[in-house]
Scaffold this motif. Structure first.
Motif, PDB file in Angstrom:
ATOM      1  N   ARG A   1      -7.476  12.576 -19.411  1.00  0.00           N
ATOM      2  CA  ARG A   1      -7.834  13.972 -19.176  1.00  0.00           C
ATOM      3  C   ARG A   1      -9.333  14.084 -18.871  1.00  0.00           C
ATOM      4  NH1 ARG A   1      -5.206  15.874 -23.050  1.00  0.00           N
ATOM      5  NH2 ARG A   1      -6.763  15.589 -24.676  1.00  0.00           N
ATOM      6  N   GLN A   2     -10.153  13.363 -19.649  1.00  0.00           N
ATOM      7  CA  GLN A   2     -11.596  13.361 -19.404  1.00  0.00           C
ATOM      8  C   GLN A   2     -11.923  12.795 -18.029  1.00  0.00           C
ATOM      9  OE1 GLN A   2     -13.756  11.417 -22.554  1.00  0.00           O
ATOM     10  NE2 GLN A   2     -12.829  12.684 -24.136  1.00  0.00           N
ATOM     11  N   LYS A   3     -11.218  11.741 -17.661  1.00  0.00           N
ATOM     12  CA  LYS A   3     -11.436  11.124 -16.344  1.00  0.00           C
ATOM     13  C   LYS A   3     -11.149  12.130 -15.242  1.00  0.00           C
ATOM     14  CE  LYS A   3      -9.654   7.478 -13.349  1.00  0.00           C
ATOM     15  NZ  LYS A   3      -8.636   6.428 -13.217  1.00  0.00           N
ATOM     16  N   GLN A   4     -10.039  12.850 -15.366  1.00  0.00           N
ATOM     17  CA  GLN A   4      -9.686  13.847 -14.350  1.00  0.00           C
ATOM     18  C   GLN A   4     -10.732  14.955 -14.272  1.00  0.00           C
ATOM     19  OE1 GLN A   4      -7.356  13.404 -12.046  1.00  0.00           O
ATOM     20  NE2 GLN A   4      -7.053  11.445 -13.083  1.00  0.00           N
ATOM     21  N   GLU A   5     -11.253  15.378 -15.423  1.00  0.00           N
ATOM     22  CA  GLU A   5     -12.298  16.404 -15.444  1.00  0.00           C
ATOM     23  C   GLU A   5     -13.559  15.907 -14.745  1.00  0.00           C
ATOM     24  OE1 GLU A   5     -12.948  17.587 -19.503  1.00  0.00           O
ATOM     25  OE2 GLU A   5     -10.896  18.323 -19.727  1.00  0.00           O
ATOM     26  N   ILE A   6     -13.931  14.666 -15.013  1.00  0.00           N
ATOM     27  CA  ILE A   6     -15.121  14.088 -14.381  1.00  0.00           C
ATOM     28  C   ILE A   6     -14.922  13.967 -12.878  1.00  0.00           C
ATOM     29  CG2 ILE A   6     -16.507  11.973 -14.187  1.00  0.00           C
ATOM     30  CD1 ILE A   6     -16.087  11.661 -17.256  1.00  0.00           C
ATOM     31  N   LEU A   7     -13.744  13.503 -12.471  1.00  0.00           N
ATOM     32  CA  LEU A   7     -13.472  13.384 -11.036  1.00  0.00           C
ATOM     33  C   LEU A   7     -13.507  14.754 -10.358  1.00  0.00           C
ATOM     34  CD1 LEU A   7     -10.641  10.684 -11.058  1.00  0.00           C
ATOM     35  CD2 LEU A   7     -13.019  10.411 -10.294  1.00  0.00           C
ATOM     36  N   LYS A   8     -13.014  15.764 -11.052  1.00  0.00           N
ATOM     37  CA  LYS A   8     -13.044  17.123 -10.508  1.00  0.00           C
ATOM     38  C   LYS A   8     -14.480  17.609 -10.358  1.00  0.00           C
ATOM     39  CE  LYS A   8     -11.507  21.835 -11.431  1.00  0.00           C
ATOM     40  NZ  LYS A   8     -10.971  22.741 -12.429  1.00  0.00           N
ATOM     41  N   GLU A   9     -15.308  17.365 -11.385  1.00  0.00           N
ATOM     42  CA  GLU A   9     -16.715  17.755 -11.318  1.00  0.00           C
ATOM     43  C   GLU A   9     -17.437  17.040 -10.177  1.00  0.00           C
ATOM     44  OE1 GLU A   9     -18.904  17.594 -15.019  1.00  0.00           O
ATOM     45  OE2 GLU A   9     -17.141  18.300 -16.116  1.00  0.00           O
ATOM     46  N   LEU A  10     -17.169  15.752 -10.032  1.00  0.00           N
ATOM     47  CA  LEU A  10     -17.787  14.997  -8.939  1.00  0.00           C
ATOM     48  C   LEU A  10     -17.377  15.571  -7.593  1.00  0.00           C
ATOM     49  CD1 LEU A  10     -17.475  11.300 -10.175  1.00  0.00           C
ATOM     50  CD2 LEU A  10     -19.562  12.644  -9.926  1.00  0.00           C
ATOM     51  N   ASP A  11     -16.110  15.913  -7.470  1.00  0.00           N
ATOM     52  CA  ASP A  11     -15.606  16.498  -6.227  1.00  0.00           C
ATOM     53  C   ASP A  11     -16.304  17.824  -5.939  1.00  0.00           C
ATOM     54  OD1 ASP A  11     -13.770  16.468  -3.962  1.00  0.00           O
ATOM     55  OD2 ASP A  11     -12.773  18.158  -4.981  1.00  0.00           O
ATOM     56  N   GLU A  12     -16.487  18.637  -6.982  1.00  0.00           N
ATOM     57  CA  GLU A  12     -17.168  19.915  -6.812  1.00  0.00           C
ATOM     58  C   GLU A  12     -18.626  19.722  -6.402  1.00  0.00           C
ATOM     59  OE1 GLU A  12     -16.545  21.882 -10.550  1.00  0.00           O
ATOM     60  OE2 GLU A  12     -14.446  22.357 -10.085  1.00  0.00           O
ATOM     61  N   LEU A  13     -19.232  18.627  -6.835  1.00  0.00           N
ATOM     62  CA  LEU A  13     -20.606  18.309  -6.457  1.00  0.00           C
ATOM     63  C   LEU A  13     -20.688  17.612  -5.104  1.00  0.00           C
ATOM     64  CD1 LEU A  13     -21.896  17.043  -9.916  1.00  0.00           C
ATOM     65  CD2 LEU A  13     -22.542  19.186  -8.780  1.00  0.00           C
ATOM     66  N   GLY A  14     -19.542  17.294  -4.544  1.00  0.00           N
ATOM     67  CA  GLY A  14     -19.506  16.620  -3.247  1.00  0.00           C
ATOM     68  C   GLY A  14     -19.841  15.141  -3.333  1.00  0.00           C
ATOM     69  N   ILE A  15     -19.580  14.549  -4.482  1.00  0.00           N
ATOM     70  CA  ILE A  15     -19.890  13.130  -4.686  1.00  0.00           C
ATOM     71  C   ILE A  15     -18.585  12.354  -4.838  1.00  0.00           C
ATOM     72  CG2 ILE A  15     -21.024  11.456  -6.183  1.00  0.00           C
ATOM     73  CD1 ILE A  15     -22.865  13.769  -7.082  1.00  0.00           C
ATOM     74  N   LYS A  16     -18.464  11.300  -4.051  1.00  0.00           N
ATOM     75  CA  LYS A  16     -17.284  10.450  -4.166  1.00  0.00           C
ATOM     76  C   LYS A  16     -17.536   9.412  -5.267  1.00  0.00           C
ATOM     77  CE  LYS A  16     -15.961  10.962   0.623  1.00  0.00           C
ATOM     78  NZ  LYS A  16     -15.691  10.298   1.899  1.00  0.00           N
ATOM     79  N   PRO A  17     -16.522   9.106  -6.061  1.00  0.00           N
ATOM     80  CA  PRO A  17     -16.705   8.139  -7.154  1.00  0.00           C
ATOM     81  C   PRO A  17     -17.283   6.799  -6.698  1.00  0.00           C
ATOM     82  CG  PRO A  17     -14.588   9.218  -7.367  1.00  0.00           C
ATOM     83  CD  PRO A  17     -15.178   9.655  -6.043  1.00  0.00           C
ATOM     84  N   GLU A  18     -16.896   6.354  -5.521  1.00  0.00           N
ATOM     85  CA  GLU A  18     -17.393   5.063  -5.044  1.00  0.00           C
ATOM     86  C   GLU A  18     -18.873   5.123  -4.665  1.00  0.00           C
ATOM     87  OE1 GLU A  18     -15.106   7.054  -1.629  1.00  0.00           O
ATOM     88  OE2 GLU A  18     -14.723   6.649  -3.729  1.00  0.00           O
ATOM     89  N   ASN A  19     -19.428   6.339  -4.505  1.00  0.00           N
ATOM     90  CA  ASN A  19     -20.847   6.502  -4.167  1.00  0.00           C
ATOM     91  C   ASN A  19     -21.676   6.910  -5.382  1.00  0.00           C
ATOM     92  OD1 ASN A  19     -20.102   5.993  -1.535  1.00  0.00           O
ATOM     93  ND2 ASN A  19     -20.004   8.138  -0.971  1.00  0.00           N
TER      94      ASN A  19
END
Length: 83
Positions: free
Chosen positions: A34-52
């Motif tokens: 659940r935490q991972k999904q929240e972090i991925l969502k926040e990154l997406d909202e910031l326009g940052i891809k996890p691989e970057n």
């Protein structure tokens, strides 16, 4: 109580402990997912891809260092040293 009964009871006790550990581990895994999904969502909202992410962190560190350097240079050291 016979020796066999003692052993069987010990096995049951260990099975119960293992079951409780498994349940706690599964709950922790769900929480981490659940935490991972929240972090991925926040990154997406910031326009940052996890691989970057590492690249973005380095970029932000550089910006912070540059701003600190600029702030330090705005302070008149000769006035501070004389007082």
């Amino acid at each position: 109580m016979s020796e066999y009964e003692k052993k069987i009871n010990k096995i049951k006790e260990n099975l119960d402990k293992a079951k409780n550990l498994r349940i706690r581990a599964e709950a922790r895994l769900e929480d981490l997912n659940r935490q991972k999904q929240e972090i991925l969502k926040e990154l997406d909202e910031l326009g940052i891809k996890p691989e970057n992410l590492e690249e973005e962190i380095q970029k932000l560190k550089s910006e912070i260092e540059e701003l600190i350097y600029k702030a330090e240079n705005l302070i008149p050291e000769d006035l501070i040293k004389n007082n």
